[in-house]
Design a protein around this motif. Structure first.
Motif, PDB file in Angstrom:
ATOM      1  N   GLU A 107       0.834  -1.399  -0.049  1.00  0.00           N
ATOM      2  CA  GLU A 107      -0.043   0.172  -0.046  1.00  0.00           C
ATOM      3  C   GLU A 107       0.866   1.230   0.039  1.00  0.00           C
ATOM      4  N   GLN A 108       1.930   1.350   0.707  1.00  0.00           N
ATOM      5  CA  GLN A 108       3.032   2.383   0.652  1.00  0.00           C
ATOM      6  C   GLN A 108       3.687   2.707  -0.449  1.00  0.00           C
ATOM      7  N   GLU A 131       1.254   4.154  -2.768  1.00  0.00           N
ATOM      8  CA  GLU A 131       1.124   5.618  -2.832  1.00  0.00           C
ATOM      9  C   GLU A 131       2.162   6.354  -3.304  1.00  0.00           C
ATOM     10  N   SER A 156       1.545  -9.932  -0.112  1.00  0.00           N
ATOM     11  CA  SER A 156       0.666  -8.834  -0.827  1.00  0.00           C
ATOM     12  C   SER A 156       1.307  -8.816  -2.209  1.00  0.00           C
ATOM     13  N   ALA A 195       0.669  -6.566  -5.888  1.00  0.00           N
ATOM     14  CA  ALA A 195      -0.101  -5.111  -6.675  1.00  0.00           C
ATOM     15  C   ALA A 195       0.474  -4.969  -7.972  1.00  0.00           C
ATOM     16  N   ASP A 254      -6.141   8.555  -5.696  1.00  0.00           N
ATOM     17  CA  ASP A 254      -7.218   7.835  -5.445  1.00  0.00           C
ATOM     18  C   ASP A 254      -7.982   7.499  -6.732  1.00  0.00           C
ATOM     19  N   LEU A 304      -5.094  -4.959  -6.618  1.00  0.00           N
ATOM     20  CA  LEU A 304      -4.650  -5.388  -5.379  1.00  0.00           C
ATOM     21  C   LEU A 304      -4.770  -6.814  -4.882  1.00  0.00           C
TER      22      LEU A 304
END
Length: 811
Positions: free
Chosen positions: A433-434, A437, A457, A459, A500, A506
């Protein structure tokens, strides 16, 4: 007389020895410092250790200090390469190479990259500016500490210029030029085709989708419909039309290219990831191999960084790009990441409405005057020449279309959002996730980011700025794909997407993700990205199928997919030749029994000893060139009065779909002129291919893929001075692999690195790359590691046993 001849021979021999000794000692002076102690602009001591391959591990207390050391190493090992990259995008190569590079410099100056980076460098964050300043200080000290300038400058009778912080941004711009169409080539071509062909003919030749589509979300797009009428005008379908290969030679023969690409493959890459649910490590596993032109030295520099940030020790292993302080792909032991070129639509051509006197252009606010700026180009051995840049509110004027309309360009690369060092954020990311971003704000040529973390995970998303467009469809072969008039205000760009709004996939249900320069997603996500000329999905499909065939993965499993050279894409062509073209009667008439035997034994892969593979491949290319020669002729005729370079490279993969439809459906009204049937047409191409290979290789049994696909990986200077090839170039070797398969491999094009890594398990990670760390022929690790890359064998990501230690201490 005989004695005089003997004496003269001895004198010449002595002179040659003295010349060789002089050259050797000069080269020795320009070798980098491998061991000892250097006083530098660091806060605390930095230790650089290198193994026998020269892989550098830099240990320091903070990012600023390790950047000083990294800059130092880059300068000592790769300064000439760095210099070429900054000059390439700045349009300053003529200062080194003279008249040879003037055409390139004049053309690239339209983008005013030097002017842009001078402004953009001040917009970087305080941390990024500090890192860049430290890196620059290290570069200049590294250059200064060499006992002699890098040897390339002696051969060019030139002196290297000091490095500037903004030069690192120019290096990023060279990557833009390498990975995107800096003059809107594809849009220019599609605009001409759209105007000159019927609507149904155009849609047939530029289909939205194909049977090779392999999007990760499973979306499919339609192929084109067979046109009821002719695609080309009668007067342009003559048998003597220029063929596709000749057109490309004509267009590019006089251009100065740092990164020549005579391969059919796209500059892009493969990457994929599997989640911890299906890996033996329990962490994700990420594989990445970036496809670029390959030279000596390789574009990447293997780097391991060890420093502390926010009281956390960071361990980063991967590759840096000499000229910049960033790690491009690699692992920080929490995440691993890799890139492939995205081929979304990142620039647009604007068809200007110009006033009668030519001094103004129409905007939604009325006519505005062009802004004219002058730039001077310094030329080695000559007086400087001035070029005039014409600017609009949307971007620079880059030329004219086939109808003589003036064109401006809107490009992500022209904006500050397109060039920054937010890529540093990947070094600090603790999870997927980081990483996502950080990627969304990265100022790089937009890439498919593949990332996985130690928690399992995975992505996919886009790294790089995505423009927000309005007013037109962003996916088909019309709309944004062709030049448009922006003067009404109904269409245009309105800034950039927020994080966003970015497309993200993901942790998919199948625990697998893949990209290969083809379309990755469909529907709304596809609409945001657009189509900037995706590759055919053949590579992506073969990777996907390889991943689906394995239930539990090790790193070696992913390397095996990287090395997959099965000829899946050419198998239908192989069947077509044997089942349709090479009939018993045709084979007997032309005595092609040996050819049929070779085709039956072709191995169904791009192996070096396969005659059948080379024949099938060349047959397809020759048939394509012959079939679409009227299209080439049409574009040549349309552009001859405008001095355009309407190259067909941007659509070379798309024409596979209509080509196959024509061969399988065999419409009589589209049969190439001068042929009685489609089979007779294909047989004529088969005969021409046979003669071509026999003439080139002596006999059909010697026309192997390895004989054709023999590496020619050269230093830039050996291209200009062939006598230096023995000293500077890598050995020429037949290699397996080709374009439409995971193991992309050409003569001087292919995987610029291969990486497989599971975060948290870097000790068993795999990495290799062509050429070597060093750009100096006398370096102890010149060419080290190249053989692993040629053979595709596993070699470690992490540095080995320390052989050289260099210490940087505070001044």
């Amino acid at each position: 007389m005989a004695n005089l001849l003997v004496k003269s021979t001895k004198i010449i021999f002595v002179i040659l020895i003295l010349v060789v000794v002089t050259i050797y000692f000069y080269l020795r002076q320009s070798l980098p410092i491998l061991e000892g102690q250097v006083q530098a602009d660091v806060e605390q001591t930095v230790i650089v250790s290198r193994d026998e391959q020269g892989i550098a591990q830099i240990n320091g207390s903070n990012r600023r200090d390790v950047s000083v050391a990294l800059g130092y190493l880059h300068a000592q090992e790769r300064f000439f390469q760095m210099d070429l990259l900054r000059r390439n995008s700045a349009g300053e190569l003529s200062e080194l190479f003279g008249e040879l590079a003037l055409k390139h410099d004049k053309k690239i100056r339209v983008h005013q990259f030097r002017k842009r980076v001078t402004q953009f460098v001040s917009l970087l964050t305080e941390e990024q500016q500090s890192i860049l300043q430290s890196y620059t200080a290290g570069v200049n000290q590294g250059l200064e500490d060499l006992a002699a300038n890098p040897f390339e400058y002696a051969l060019l009778s030139a002196t290297p210029k000091p490095w500037l912080p903004e030069d690192s941004m120019l290096v990023l711009y060279s990557m833009y030029m390498d990975l995107q169409y800096e003059y809107g080539d594809r849009e220019l071509l599609l605009g001409a085709m759209s105007d000159l062909l019927s609507e149904e003919g155009f849609q047939f030749l530029i289909p939205e989708g194909s049977n090779w589509d392999a999007a990760v979300d499973g979306t499919q797009l339609p192929k084109g419909e067979m046109p009821a009428g002719k695609v080309f005008a009668d007067d342009l379908s003559a048998a003597n039309a220029l063929n596709l290969a000749n057109a490309e030679t004509i267009n590019h023969a006089q251009q100065f290219e740092l990164f020549p690409d005579n391969q059919e493959g796209f500059k892009g890459s493969n990457n994929w990831a599997v989640s911890g649910n299906v890996s033996k490590t329990g962490s994700a596993i990420v594989a990445d191999d970036m496809h670029l032109g390959i030279a000596v030295p390789n574009i990447w520099y293997r780097t391991s960084l060890r420093y502390t940030a926010n009281d956390q020790p960071l361990l980063i292993d991967g590759v840096s790009l000499p000229g910049t302080p960033a790690i491009v792909v690699g692992s920080n032991h929490n995440i691993a990441w890799g890139f492939t070129n995205s081929y979304g639509d990142w620039n647009d051509l604007i068809k200007l409405v110009v006033s009668e006197d030519g001094t103004q252009y129409l905007t939604p606010e009325g006519y505005k005057s062009f802004i004219l700026e002058q730039e001077a180009i310094d030329i080695k051995g000559q007086q400087a020449k001035s070029v005039t840049i014409k600017l609009t509110q949307w971007g620079p004027v880059i030329g004219e279309d086939h109808q003589g309309n003036l064109l401006a360009m809107r490009w992500v690369a022209h904006d500050a959002e397109g060039v920054n060092f937010n890529l540093f954020g990947l070094e600090y990311a603790q999870n997927v996730e980081q990483a996502i971003e950080a990627a969304h704000s990265a100022g790089i040529p937009a890439q498919n980011l593949m990332v996985g973390d130690r928690y399992g995970s995975i992505a996919w998303t886009i790294a790089g700025a995505i423009p927000r467009k309005f007013g037109l469809d962003n996916t088909g072969s019309q709309g944004w794909a062709v030049p448009q008039d922006w003067s009404t205000g109904d269409i245009g760009w309105s800034g950039y997407l927020n994080s966003d709004e970015y497309p993200v996939v993901l942790n998919p249900e199948k625990n697998r993700l893949w990209t290969g320069n083809s379309r990755v997603v469909g529907d709304d996500m596809y609409q945001k990205l657009g189509n900037g000329g995706y590759a055919l999905g053949a590579r992506s499909q073969q990777i996907r199928d390889g991943l689906m065939a394995i239930e539990e993965f090790t790193e070696q499993d992913l390397l095996d997919i990287q090395n997959d050279d099965k000829a899946v894409f050419l198998t239908p062509w192989h069947r077509y030749l044997l089942d349709t073209v090479l009939t018993d009667e045709f084979v007997k008439e032309h005595d092609y029994a040996q050819l049929v035997e070779q085709l039956n034994q072709w191995q169904a892969r791009a192996s070096v000893d396969s005659v059948g593979y080379l024949f099938v491949r060349q047959f397809r290319l020759n048939l394509r060139d012959e079939l679409f020669s009227p299209l080439t002729k049409m574009m040549q005729e349309a552009s001859k009065d405008n001095a355009l370079d309407l190259s067909f490279r941007p659509i070379r993969s798309q024409v596979e779909i209509p080509m196959w439809q024509l061969l399988t459906q065999q419409p009589q009204h589209l049969l190439p002129e001068g042929h009685a049937s489609w089979n007779e047409f294909s047989q004529s191409v088969a005969s021409a291919t046979y003669q071509e290979l026999v003439e080139k290789y002596g006999s059909i049994d010697k026309a192997t893929w390895g004989a054709h696909n023999t590496t020619n990986i050269q230093h830039p200077l050996s291209k200009a001075i062939p006598a230096l090839g023995w000293l500077l170039d890598m050995p020429q070797e037949p290699v397996r692999g080709d374009t439409f398969m995971p193991r992309v491999q050409g003569v001087a094009f292919g995987s610029s690195q291969r990486m497989v890594v599971s975060p948290g398990h870097e000790h068993q990670a795999i990495f290799h790359m062509p050429s070597s760390q060093s750009g100096h022929p006398l370096s102890p690790f010149y060419g080290k590691g190249h053989d692993d890359w040629v053979k595709g064998v596993a070699s470690p990501l992490l540095p080995g046993v320390t052989k050289y230690t260099l210490e940087f201490t505070p001044k």
